[in-house]
Design an enzyme around this catalytic site. Structure first.
Site: not given
Length: 541
Positions: A205, A254
């Site tokens: 956002d 990751e």
């Protein structure tokens, strides 16, 4: 086109769920996570690849959950953290991925950090995690600068001890100071919390708003902002945001399974938006320039070209969307544009038949474009904007504020109809009223009323998304085709063509191949097709 290896998100269809308006499991009139879980098979059958959930975190709900008090738990009105975990697991079992909203520009004023900042008083290091400043004027009675709030009025509120704090949205949404290392550390741990829970990504956002220009200088002119047209300013799209997103990309990389981040980034140019999706930053950015494009061939042609060019330059997929929780539904908006109105502004009544016809054509055009498509809940039912909500029912925090964002976002947030002949149309289990009133005319637009019905909007979406996966999705580039005035035509690869009649009259054209799907009734006579106004046709060549 980019030579990067394909990944699921590069041509995904992603469905936005506004949780309080999707499905209510406990009968309180507000949608919730168990309600969403119960409807996941519907989304699988619709043919989408992922769902994006607007915020469901603990919140006082001053701005429908975009004022977050605790980023690591679920607000009780939506369920529990176990419900969130089960929702993700159920979605994965159905082959759906889950993207959650992340709100890093500001917190709730009920967030523990902000309460500590208020208690700490002037000079407290706890205030440095937000933007506290002394006021101007002889006794500090004026705001520190001339920045306006998106929702109207100044972007500053004065607290009891005389200092002011910055909030680019409501006073209940104080902006974080991203120059403070604790803020960056906190959000990295928030990312990991939800990634560990199993989510597949984040919609960010106000991704363009985290970093402010050093010194918070005046804009220097009278400014009334709307979310769609803030333009260049010291408040937004500062270059420092990109360091933040590089650090986030490293975290996402990751984790297995192509976890992604999507920017809600309002920037002055398409090239500036594309900066957010460079290879070491985010994966996608919403294409709000396309959402705001008029339903005219020259405008559509040039915006599609410009969007693809900007994103191809950085090796990113282009995203396409027509509606979301902040703008007028495109069944109304694309008609209003003929009256000189723009996306997100005050909605007006339109001819519902003509509005739906144009909306269906626009959706089928969007699904044919290269890249990723975002749907907003209810558009697959052809829901119109609700333009006649009574003032006492409205909950958009901007509605009662002067200037700024218009306050008319509630009209696209009305809970969707599932079944039955009267409100709440199966939204909740006991027939009680929903948090926003639904129109009497929505019985014929419910899922049950359209399910399996040839020609219904729901059937068209299901058929189109199934065809998209088979014959449209993928890296095939777009090639424009010559067409009469008012007709948009392009190919994707050697075997697919999309033709759109954007005129007010039927057109007769040679049929280039086998008809796959049309957004409205067409007539084929020998090797000729008659395409009605505001109608899109897909062909197999």
């Amino acid at each position: 086109m980019s030579d990067l290896p394909p990944a699921w998100w590069r041509d995904a269809v992603i469905y936005q769920i506004y949780p309080r308006s999707f499905a209510d499991a406990n009968g309180d009139g507000i949608g919730d996570l168990p309600g969403i879980r119960s409807r996941l098979p519907y989304l699988r059958d619709l043919g989408v690849d992922a769902v994006w959930l607007s915020p469901f975190y603990l919140s006082p709900q001053a701005d429908a959950g975009y004022d977050v008090a605790d980023y690591r738990t679920v607000d009780p009105i939506f369920g529990s953290i176990d419900d969130a975990r089960s929702l993700v697991a159920d979605a994965h079992d159905l082959g759906l991925r889950v993207i959650v909203d992340l709100v890093p520009n500001h917190s709730s004023d009920q967030h523990e950090w902000f309460k500590q900042a208020l208690a700490g008083g002037p000079g407290s290091p706890l205030r440095a995690r937000y933007h506290f400043r002394e006021g101007r004027g002889s006794s500090g009675e004026l705001p520190p600068n001339d920045w306006p709030s998106i929702f109207g009025g100044p972007a500053w509120t004065r607290v009891a001890d005389g200092e002011w704090y910055l909030h680019l949205f409501t006073p209940e949404q104080p902006d974080f100071n991203w120059d403070h290392p604790a803020v960056a550390d906190e959000f990295r741990t928030i990312l990991r919390f939800w990634l560990d829970l199993g989510v597949d990504g984040f919609r960010i956002d106000v991704a363009h708003g985290l970093v402010k220009e050093k010194g918070l200088p005046d804009i220097g002119r009278d400014t009334t902002w709307h979310l769609l047209d803030v333009g260049e300013s010291p408040c937004f799209d500062q270059d420092g945001v990109h360091d933040i997103y590089r650090s986030w990309r490293a975290i996402l990389d990751e984790y297995p399974g192509d976890r992604i981040a999507v920017a809600e980034a309002w920037a002055p140019t398409l090239a500036r938006v594309a900066d957010y999706v460079r290879p070491d930053e985010l994966h996608q950015a919403f294409n709000f320039s396309y959402l705001s494009t008029a339903w005219k061939v020259p405008a559509q042609h040039s915006m599609i070209d410009a969007s693809l060019t900007a994103n191809d330059a950085v090796g990113a997929p282009t995203t396409w969307t027509l509606s979301n929780h902040d703008v007028v539904r495109h069944s109304n908006r694309l008609m209003q544009e003929e009256q000189g109105e723009v996306a997100g502004k005050k909605p007006t009544e339109v001819d519902p038949i003509a509005g739906l016809r144009r909306a269906r054509a626009a959706s089928l055009l969007l699904f044919a474009l290269p890249g990723s498509a975002y749907l907003y809940q209810g558009e697959e039912l052809g829901l119109p904007e609700v333009v006649d909500l009574p003032p006492e029912a409205r909950q958009d925090p901007a509605f009662h504020r002067a200037d700024g964002q218009d306050g008319y976002r509630d009209g696209c947030r009305v809970p969707i109809p599932w079944s039955g002949t009267s409100a709440p149309y199966g939204f909740g289990p006991d027939g009680g009223p929903s948090w926003l009133p639904q129109p009497d005319s929505w019985a014929e637009l419910s899922v049950a009323a359209q399910d399996g019905v040839p020609g219904s909007t729901l059937t068209m979406y299901r058929d189109a998304l199934a065809l998209r996966r088979k014959v449209v999705a993928g890296p095939e580039p777009l090639t424009w085709q010559d067409a009469p005035e008012g007709i948009l035509a392009f190919d994707r690869g050697a075997n697919f063509r999309c033709t759109v009649n954007m005129t007010a009259s039927p057109v007769r054209l040679p049929a280039p191949g086998e008809l796959l799907i049309a957004s409205g009734p067409v007539t084929i006579e020998d090797d000729t097709i008659v395409i009605p106004p505001d109608t899109t046709v897909w062909w197999s060549l």
